[in-house]
Design an enzyme around this catalytic site. Structure first.
Site: not given
Length: 490
Positions: A333, A431
């Site tokens: 991310c 994630h």
């Protein structure tokens, strides 16, 4: 508004007293009895979040509690989520959607609006489930936060629900914590507390009994039970980084995570922390990055600021040395965004508007935009075509030629992330990568572990939730708890 007997709230004398764990335990215990129970936390402040089926964002603790209830996470379970992005400010998320960022003083005035969202969510849950199991935040005795409180007694008073007060005996001073908390409550709030749970006890319970007798006589309130200290219980931390590791023997892959000031979703690393073949190290300020097989740049709530902090600590040079010696580098991310050449924040979403140079390890540029991407996804890792599940929580749009070598191909047809030409650097927006057994094994082999032991992290979490429910059965007064929930004792 009265919902007594259907809503039960767990508050704590301190942060990390065991509120999240106790709510998780009670949720699974009730679910095993066939009770339709749902978790609820009015307000959560955390950088660890989960994506719900309805495309919103809630605290990860409530997602785990939803699993304990055998439910899919929903935004009503955590209607107000605060994600700190500076030392004095946070992004405010209402019903799963980011609405604004504000400092603490402005949010104090905003609480009346937030309370409307809290009560609306609670009302919907109370209408749909037999028991709403509520988790408070911090302590109800924070004098400076009492006005307009929506997280603890302010909420309990608004919905007229009973409260259990939990305290951690392992840190010491448990009787002072419990009695002192009661002393700082108003008369009506004190009356609302129906009993105590003492958490993390080690030793002979007979030696504690005189103190329990004194506590009950002093306060006129029952001790509902004493939960033992469990050293090998591994559920996702709500906010603080959990650095405990499972006992490990034999050769291990060395994985290093630089801890940046606004690190987010560090629960990504829990499967590695528990993996028997991984030695996971979190490295903080003032520490050099040790030699490693794999360095992972984590998610971040303020990517440009964290990138500056990484450089100030000299970690950028350490990362380049790591790559020169053949190490592998993964960005997740915000970590992916750092790996690129430039990062642009024209709207000032994460601080002052402007642009920053990235690490230049992938031919990418990222522009932060107001709309946040929130998705649960499935796909396949480019490494070994390993199946995976994960979730996206990001505001950036990334472009560049490195995207032609994606890290992941999603089932919806989109490509995600990128890999370097030499294969030593990889980044993804997803994630939860390491929670998928096949993807975790593929990544560990990529990082240098030849023979990988497959670990089912989801099964480990489910096992620990069941263990928590067993502790409720063995150590708490289940008759009183059922009465507080308005359930028959049978």
């Amino acid at each position: 508004m009265s919902d007594r007997g259907r809503t039960l709230m767990v508050q704590g004398t301190t942060s990390d007293a065991g509120k999240s764990t106790l709510v998780t335990a009670l949720c699974r215990w009730l679910a095993r009895r066939g009770v339709a129970v749902v978790p609820f936390k009015p307000q959560n402040m955390a950088l660890n979040s989960a994506v719900t089926a309805d495309g919103g964002e809630i605290g990860r603790a409530q997602a785990v509690q939803a699993q304990a209830c055998r439910l899919a996470p929903h935004t009503d379970m955590n209607p107000v989520l605060l994600k700190p992005n500076t030392d004095i400010g946070a992004q405010v998320i209402i019903h799963g959607r980011a609405v604004t960022s504000m400092d603490a003083a402005a949010y104090h005035d905003y609480k009346r609006v937030a309370m409307e969202a809290v009560l609306a969510s609670h009302g919907r849950l109370a209408a749909a489930y037999r028991v709403v199991m509520v988790e408070g935040a911090g302590s109800p005795a924070e004098i400076n936060l009492r006005a307009n409180d929506i997280a603890n007694m302010g909420f309990a008073e608004a919905v007229d629900c009973p409260v259990i007060l939990v305290a951690d005996i392992d840190r010491g001073g448990v009787f002072a914590h419990l009695v002192g908390t009661l002393e700082l409550l108003s008369d009506s709030e004190r009356e609302r507390v129906r009993g105590f749970v003492i958490n993390r006890f080690r030793g002979d319970i007979a030696l504690l009994q005189p103190g329990l007798d004194w506590l009950e006589a002093r306060t006129g309130k029952p001790v509902l039970g004493v939960l033992p200290y469990v050293s090998d219980l591994h559920l996702e931390a709500e906010d603080a980084i959990d650095t405990r590791q499972a006992a490990k023997v034999g050769p291990r892959l060395k994985v290093v995570v630089p801890v940046l000031p606004r690190i987010s979703n560090h629960t990504d690393f829990d499967p590695l922390r528990l993996h028997p073949q991984v030695e996971l190290s979190f490295v903080g300020p003032g520490q050099a990055l040790p030699s490693a097989d794999l360095i992972v740049l984590p998610g971040s709530k303020s990517v440009r600021a964290d990138l500056a902090a990484l450089r100030e600590r000299g970690w950028d040079e350490a990362i380049l040395r790591h790559l020169r010696y053949g190490g592998r580098l993964l960005g997740i991310c915000g970590g992916l965004q750092m790996l690129g050449e430039r990062l642009h924040d024209p709207l000032g979403l994460e601080g002052a508007a402007g642009s920053s140079a990235g690490l230049g390890l992938l031919a990418l540029e990222t522009t932060l935009e107001a709309d946040k991407q929130l998705r649960n996804v499935q796909g396949r890792l480019s490494l070994e075509d390993a199946p995976l599940s994960g979730y996206e929580i990001h505001a950036g749009v990334t472009r560049g030629e490195a995207l032609a070598r994606p890290a992941v191909v999603l089932d919806d047809g989109r490509a995600d992330g990128a890999r370097s030409v030499d294969g030593n650097v990889m980044g993804t927006y997803l994630h939860g990568l390491f929670e998928s057994t096949a993807a975790c094994s593929a990544l560990l082999r990529w990082a240098g572990l030849r023979e990988v032991q497959a670990v089912d992290y989801q099964a480990l979490r489910e096992r620990d939730i069941e263990r928590l429910a067993d502790l409720v059965e063995r150590h708490l007064d289940t008759g009183r708890l059922l009465a507080l929930c308005g359930e028959p004792h049978a």
